[in-house]
Write a protein that holds these residues in place. Structure first.
Motif, PDB file in Angstrom:
ATOM      1  N   LYS A 125       0.831  -1.205   0.000  1.00 36.14           N
ATOM      2  CA  LYS A 125       0.000   0.000   0.000  1.00 36.14           C
ATOM      3  C   LYS A 125       0.868   1.258   0.000  1.00 36.14           C
ATOM      4  CE  LYS A 125      -3.816  -2.188   2.465  1.00 36.14           C
ATOM      5  NZ  LYS A 125      -4.563  -2.248   3.728  1.00 36.14           N
ATOM      6  N   LEU A 126       1.916   1.255   0.830  1.00 38.40           N
ATOM      7  CA  LEU A 126       2.813   2.412   0.855  1.00 38.40           C
ATOM      8  C   LEU A 126       3.504   2.611  -0.488  1.00 38.40           C
ATOM      9  CD1 LEU A 126       4.335   1.954   4.420  1.00 38.40           C
ATOM     10  CD2 LEU A 126       3.027   3.941   3.626  1.00 38.40           C
ATOM     11  N   GLU A 127       3.947   1.514  -1.091  1.00 40.28           N
ATOM     12  CA  GLU A 127       4.582   1.609  -2.404  1.00 40.28           C
ATOM     13  C   GLU A 127       3.604   2.148  -3.443  1.00 40.28           C
ATOM     14  OE1 GLU A 127       6.077  -2.349  -3.019  1.00 40.28           O
ATOM     15  OE2 GLU A 127       7.827  -2.000  -1.743  1.00 40.28           O
ATOM     16  N   ASN A 128       2.337   1.740  -3.343  1.00 39.49           N
ATOM     17  CA  ASN A 128       1.318   2.231  -4.262  1.00 39.49           C
ATOM     18  C   ASN A 128       1.138   3.743  -4.116  1.00 39.49           C
ATOM     19  OD1 ASN A 128      -1.993   2.779  -4.369  1.00 39.49           O
ATOM     20  ND2 ASN A 128      -1.115   1.744  -6.162  1.00 39.49           N
ATOM     21  N   LEU A 129       1.107   4.235  -2.877  1.00 40.06           N
ATOM     22  CA  LEU A 129       0.966   5.680  -2.664  1.00 40.06           C
ATOM     23  C   LEU A 129       2.169   6.434  -3.223  1.00 40.06           C
ATOM     24  CD1 LEU A 129      -0.521   5.902   0.952  1.00 40.06           C
ATOM     25  CD2 LEU A 129      -1.719   6.122  -1.242  1.00 40.06           C
ATOM     26  N   LYS A 130       3.354   5.862  -3.076  1.00 40.55           N
ATOM     27  CA  LYS A 130       4.560   6.496  -3.623  1.00 40.55           C
ATOM     28  C   LYS A 130       4.527   6.470  -5.150  1.00 40.55           C
ATOM     29  CE  LYS A 130       8.268   4.210  -3.896  1.00 40.55           C
ATOM     30  NZ  LYS A 130       9.504   3.480  -3.990  1.00 40.55           N
ATOM     31  N   ASP A 131       4.202   5.304  -5.724  1.00 37.86           N
ATOM     32  CA  ASP A 131       4.215   5.153  -7.184  1.00 37.86           C
ATOM     33  C   ASP A 131       3.156   6.008  -7.874  1.00 37.86           C
ATOM     34  OD1 ASP A 131       6.305   3.386  -6.833  1.00 37.86           O
ATOM     35  OD2 ASP A 131       5.064   1.584  -7.094  1.00 37.86           O
ATOM     36  N   THR A 132       2.055   6.284  -7.188  1.00 41.73           N
ATOM     37  CA  THR A 132       1.002   7.132  -7.757  1.00 41.73           C
ATOM     38  C   THR A 132       1.168   8.597  -7.351  1.00 41.73           C
ATOM     39  OG1 THR A 132      -0.468   6.593  -5.907  1.00 41.73           O
ATOM     40  CG2 THR A 132      -0.669   5.228  -7.898  1.00 41.73           C
ATOM     41  N   HIS A 133       2.287   8.907  -6.722  1.00 42.45           N
ATOM     42  CA  HIS A 133       2.666  10.267  -6.334  1.00 42.45           C
ATOM     43  C   HIS A 133       1.707  10.900  -5.324  1.00 42.45           C
ATOM     44  CE1 HIS A 133       5.682   9.993  -9.442  1.00 42.45           C
ATOM     45  NE2 HIS A 133       4.744   9.636 -10.290  1.00 42.45           N
ATOM     46  N   LYS A 134       1.051  10.061  -4.526  1.00 42.44           N
ATOM     47  CA  LYS A 134       0.203  10.587  -3.455  1.00 42.44           C
ATOM     48  C   LYS A 134       1.032  10.928  -2.222  1.00 42.44           C
ATOM     49  CE  LYS A 134      -4.030   8.338  -4.952  1.00 42.44           C
ATOM     50  NZ  LYS A 134      -5.087   7.368  -4.612  1.00 42.44           N
ATOM     51  N   ILE A 135       2.195  10.282  -2.097  1.00 37.87           N
ATOM     52  CA  ILE A 135       3.168  10.651  -1.069  1.00 37.87           C
ATOM     53  C   ILE A 135       4.543  10.738  -1.734  1.00 37.87           C
ATOM     54  CG2 ILE A 135       1.887   9.675   0.888  1.00 37.87           C
ATOM     55  CD1 ILE A 135       3.845   7.283   0.843  1.00 37.87           C
ATOM     56  N   THR A 136       5.424  11.498  -1.130  1.00 38.43           N
ATOM     57  CA  THR A 136       6.779  11.659  -1.660  1.00 38.43           C
ATOM     58  C   THR A 136       7.619  10.429  -1.310  1.00 38.43           C
ATOM     59  OG1 THR A 136       7.625  12.682   0.352  1.00 38.43           O
ATOM     60  CG2 THR A 136       6.631  14.155  -1.311  1.00 38.43           C
ATOM     61  N   PRO A 137       8.730  10.246  -2.006  1.00 32.78           N
ATOM     62  CA  PRO A 137       9.636   9.148  -1.639  1.00 32.78           C
ATOM     63  C   PRO A 137      10.102   9.235  -0.180  1.00 32.78           C
ATOM     64  CG  PRO A 137      10.189   9.933  -3.817  1.00 32.78           C
ATOM     65  CD  PRO A 137       9.159  10.884  -3.264  1.00 32.78           C
ATOM     66  N   ARG A 138      10.307  10.442   0.336  1.00 37.26           N
ATOM     67  CA  ARG A 138      10.733  10.596   1.728  1.00 37.26           C
ATOM     68  C   ARG A 138       9.630  10.147   2.686  1.00 37.26           C
ATOM     69  NH1 ARG A 138      15.246  10.408   3.898  1.00 37.26           N
ATOM     70  NH2 ARG A 138      16.127  12.202   2.883  1.00 37.26           N
ATOM     71  N   LEU A 139       8.379  10.545   2.423  1.00 37.79           N
ATOM     72  CA  LEU A 139       7.272  10.100   3.276  1.00 37.79           C
ATOM     73  C   LEU A 139       7.103   8.588   3.187  1.00 37.79           C
ATOM     74  CD1 LEU A 139       4.555  12.877   2.768  1.00 37.79           C
ATOM     75  CD2 LEU A 139       6.116  12.556   4.695  1.00 37.79           C
TER      76      LEU A 139
END
Length: 195
Positions: A125-139
């Protein structure tokens, strides 16, 4: 953190979590690092705990353990996220540091659910949020670190110390604040011509 004290019978300045009155007094009772105070205004008990300073009888770095007082969290934060983060703070306040890590992880999981992240495991789920740019790589990195600490607390049962638990909670707050509070604040000041 409360003011340092030189011995168990010195005055300590506190803010009562119940009535918000600041006062200075001597502990009513002491049990090692634990102290019981009585608010001078509302007369409710306050339990504090201190760390010992190595090689001395000094008690330093005190914090109020009881009564717990929840911080005022922004209304921008969804209820499920707020509830899990508040539980992490309560666990930390009670000295249940492993439980604090588990509840910080639960707060991160609640963020993923709230943001409709795809996947079965929290890692996905976290990777999905990162890959869809909903969170930054740092977050993503911070959230994944909280996930690992929470997993270890449940499955490997390491002894998480107070400092580790404090950092876990701080980084959980950073994720929550960036995703909900700062984003809402930015939307309030966003220039009409900005993309």
């Amino acid at each position: 953190t409360l003011s340092s004290i030189s011995d168990g019978r010195s005055n300590v300045t506190l803010v009562c979590p119940s009535c918000e009155t600041m006062f200075t007094n001597t502990p009513r009772a002491m049990f090692g690092r634990w102290q019981i105070h009585e608010c001078e205004k509302c007369h409710r008990p306050i339990l504090t705990v201190y760390a010992g300073e190595e090689g001395t009888n000094r008690l330093v770095g005190g914090r109020v353990v009881y009564p717990y007082r929840a911080p005022q969290l922004s209304n921008e934060i969804p209820d499920t996220v707020r509830l899990n983060y508040d539980q992490a703070l309560r666990c930390y306040s009670a000295g249940a540091f492993n439980a604090a890590a588990v509840m910080a992880r639960a707060a991160v999981e609640s963020i993923c659910q709230n943001m409709q992240a795809q996947g079965f495991k929290l890692q996905t789920k976290l990777e999905n949020l990162k890959d869809t740019h909903k969170i930054t790589p740092r977050l993503w990195q911070w959230g994944d670190t909280i996930r690992l600490w929470g997993n270890d607390s449940v499955h490997d049962f390491p002894e998480i110390d107070e400092d580790e638990a404090e950092y876990i909670i701080k980084f959980a707050w950073e994720v929550i604040e960036h995703v909900y509070v700062k984003e809402a604040d930015f939307q309030k000041i966003k220039h009409p011509k900005a993309t």
